[in-house]
Enzyme design. Structure first.
Site, PDB file in Angstrom:
ATOM      1  N   SER A  82       0.872  -1.173   0.000  1.00  0.00           N
ATOM      2  CA  SER A  82       0.000   0.000   0.000  1.00  0.00           C
ATOM      3  C   SER A  82       0.912   1.226   0.000  1.00  0.00           C
ATOM      4  O   SER A  82       1.912   1.226  -0.720  1.00  0.00           O
ATOM      5  CB  SER A  82      -0.934  -0.079   1.200  1.00  0.00           C
ATOM      6  OG  SER A  82      -1.887   0.944   1.143  1.00  0.00           O
TER       7      SER A  82
ATOM      8  N   HIS B 127      -2.792  -1.174  -3.300  1.00  0.00           N
ATOM      9  CA  HIS B 127      -3.897  -0.227  -3.142  1.00  0.00           C
ATOM     10  C   HIS B 127      -3.601   0.981  -4.019  1.00  0.00           C
ATOM     11  O   HIS B 127      -2.490   1.490  -4.026  1.00  0.00           O
ATOM     12  CB  HIS B 127      -4.006   0.236  -1.687  1.00  0.00           C
ATOM     13  CG  HIS B 127      -4.336  -0.875  -0.745  1.00  0.00           C
ATOM     14  ND1 HIS B 127      -4.103  -0.799   0.595  1.00  0.00           N
ATOM     15  CD2 HIS B 127      -4.892  -2.088  -0.969  1.00  0.00           C
ATOM     16  CE1 HIS B 127      -4.511  -1.922   1.184  1.00  0.00           C
ATOM     17  NE2 HIS B 127      -4.980  -2.724   0.253  1.00  0.00           N
TER      18      HIS B 127
ATOM     19  N   ASP C  12      -4.303  -4.676   6.010  1.00  0.00           N
ATOM     20  CA  ASP C  12      -4.544  -5.576   4.880  1.00  0.00           C
ATOM     21  C   ASP C  12      -3.280  -6.409   4.628  1.00  0.00           C
ATOM     22  O   ASP C  12      -2.163  -5.904   4.763  1.00  0.00           O
ATOM     23  CB  ASP C  12      -4.909  -4.743   3.637  1.00  0.00           C
ATOM     24  CG  ASP C  12      -5.460  -5.611   2.519  1.00  0.00           C
ATOM     25  OD1 ASP C  12      -5.817  -6.772   2.779  1.00  0.00           O
ATOM     26  OD2 ASP C  12      -5.537  -5.113   1.379  1.00  0.00           O
TER      27      ASP C  12
END
Lengths: 196, 270
Positions: free
Chosen positions: A19, A46, A139
């Protein structure tokens, strides 16, 4: 982590999740991986919904290994890099294809690292290597667990070397990754997969 | 996560008892969706879940409504809508009558987006918008034209990014956290249940939109559905799919010509 270093062979897929702060790491790794590779690399990061193709374009420009524009049911083959498109979850099918899903965001994200890692673990089991990079949410941890449970190898970016340490820290806290490596070590690690 | 063998048992029973065929759905996504309902509804053992589905038609209906993905938005992918507004709809506007089919319309956000564009182009009065879905519950929402107000800001942004120049708030009335879209927009809409897996063509259209539906189907079913669209499309009509979907595995490439780089194909011969 030299002490538990082992030769990784029969790897079919290396899946990399990240991310915030992971793009720089990818740009320090992917351009230095030489053709041909005997496995597929799948990247799940992401990204903004508006970022339609810029990541693909950037990595295609920099990398020697060919980057495939992922469309639904594209065949997943060794020798290529696949990037999860924005605004879809990326899943793995038994037929060795990638499929897409627009169901609800998870952890405020679509794609979600957990979803893709779990799905890849189910299909590829011990032939999978999962790498989790920099990021500022949790995540990826569930996905790393799934890869371990299925017999795959897990690698977490050393939080000290990560721009955002939360994501790798969280994975280290809740799983026992096989390796914790800084950026150069991750590159060396990938280069040593499936030695001749 | 449920097991593969459990999923196959469910697919079998739902087909045998109710005639809904999920056998050609992409397994990875379907498995996640079924697992989600299984845990959401508090089941512990799969045989309990299976027996509930078998013996309780109402529950089976709920399960099917829950496993089909109903995430949609207005003017999703603004550049796609820009192409419709600037290129495709003006072409169709030269016809005396425009017939549009939204296949797998879910809660209807894309149908209302289409109606807004047609209205602004002065074409809505001579258009008819068929909107179908396998899921009866979402069609009720679609008919009502009532959407959560918290999404409206994103929709207004999408609308503007897709070339809309009017005041978006003129199209709805906000109340109790919901936005109710004007009935002028829904006047030309016809909603009906239709199952792409088993139902046939029911009309001829100038534009068919089926966005992010084929991704849930395997290659064989994709082929069937694209051919169903082909049967339902007039020559020189357009087929529009989601940004990561393609017809190239499903139909002869000589029959269709892709419109620039959008996921829009024009039927060039019968």
């Amino acid at each position: 982590m030299e002490e538990n270093k082992r030769i990784i062979k029969d790897c079919k897929v290396v899946i990399i999740g990240g991310s915030a702060g992971s793009l720089q790491v990818l740009l320090q790794i992917l351009p230095f991986i030489e053709n041909p590779i005997s496995f597929a690399i799948v990247i799940v990061v992401h990204r903004k919904q508006s970022d339609e193709q810029t990541l693909e374009a950037l990595l295609a420009l920099k990398s020697q290994v060919k980057v495939i524009d992922v469309e639904d049911k594209v065949a997943l083959k060794p020798g290529f890099i696949y990037i999860a498109p924005s605004n879809y979850h990326l899943l793995f099918e038994k037929e060795k294809t990638l499929s897409l899903d627009t169901s609800e965001k998870i952890n405020y994200s679509r794609p979600t690292i957990d979803v893709s890692f779990e799905s890849a673990a189910e299909i590829y089991g011990s032939a999978l290597v999962g790498i989790l990079l920099s990021g500022s949410n949790s995540d990826g941890t569930i996905g790393m667990k799934a890869i371990q449970n299925a017999g795959g190898i897990t690698v977490v970016q050393n939080p000290v070397s990560a721009e955002m340490s939360f994501m790798p820290n969280n994975a280290i806290l809740h799983t026992q990754p096989d390796y914790v490596l800084n950026t150069e070590e991750i590159l060396a690690f990938i280069k040593e997969i499936n030695p001749d | 996560m449920i097991e593969d063998i459990e999923l196959e048992a469910l697919i079998n029973d739902v087909y045998e008892y109710y005639g809904f065929d999920f056998g050609s759905y992409s397994r990875a996504s379907l498995k996640r969706r079924v697992s989600r309902v299984f845990y959401l509804d508090g089941f512990k053992h799969f045989h309990e879940f299976l027996s509930k589905v078998r013996t309780d038609p109402e529950y089976c209906k709920r399960m099917i409504d829950e496993i089909t993905v109903n995430v949609t938005e207005m003017f999703r992918d603004p550049s796609f809508y820009m192409t419709l507004r600037k290129d495709i709809l003006p072409l169709l506007g030269t016809k005396p009558f425009i017939r549009i089919w939204h296949a797998g319309c879910s809660t209807g956000e894309e149908v209302y987006s289409m109606a807004i564009m047609l209205k602004e182009l002065g074409l809505l009065h001579k258009s008819i918008l068929y909107a179908t879905d396998i899921n009866a519950a979402v069609l009720e929402t679609a008919k009502s034209g009532i959407f959560p107000l918290r999404m409206i800001k994103d929709y207004a942004d999408n609308y503007r990014d897709s070339g809309g120049q009017e005041d978006f708030s003129d199209y709805y009335i906000a109340n109790y956290g919901y936005a109710k879209f004007s009935e002028d927009l829904s006047e030309k809409m016809v909603f009906s249940q239709h199952n792409l897996v088993s139902d046939t063509s029911f009309n001829e259209f100038d534009l068919i939109l089926c966005r992010n539906v084929l991704i849930y189907f395997d290659n064989n079913l994709q082929k069937r559905v694209v051919n169903l669209f082909d049967d339902s499309l007039a020559v020189l009509g357009f087929l529009a799919l989601g940004t990561k979907e393609t017809i190239k595995y499903s139909i002869s490439p000589t029959k269709y010509k892709q419109f620039e780089r959008e996921k829009i194909w024009r039927k060039i011969k019968e």
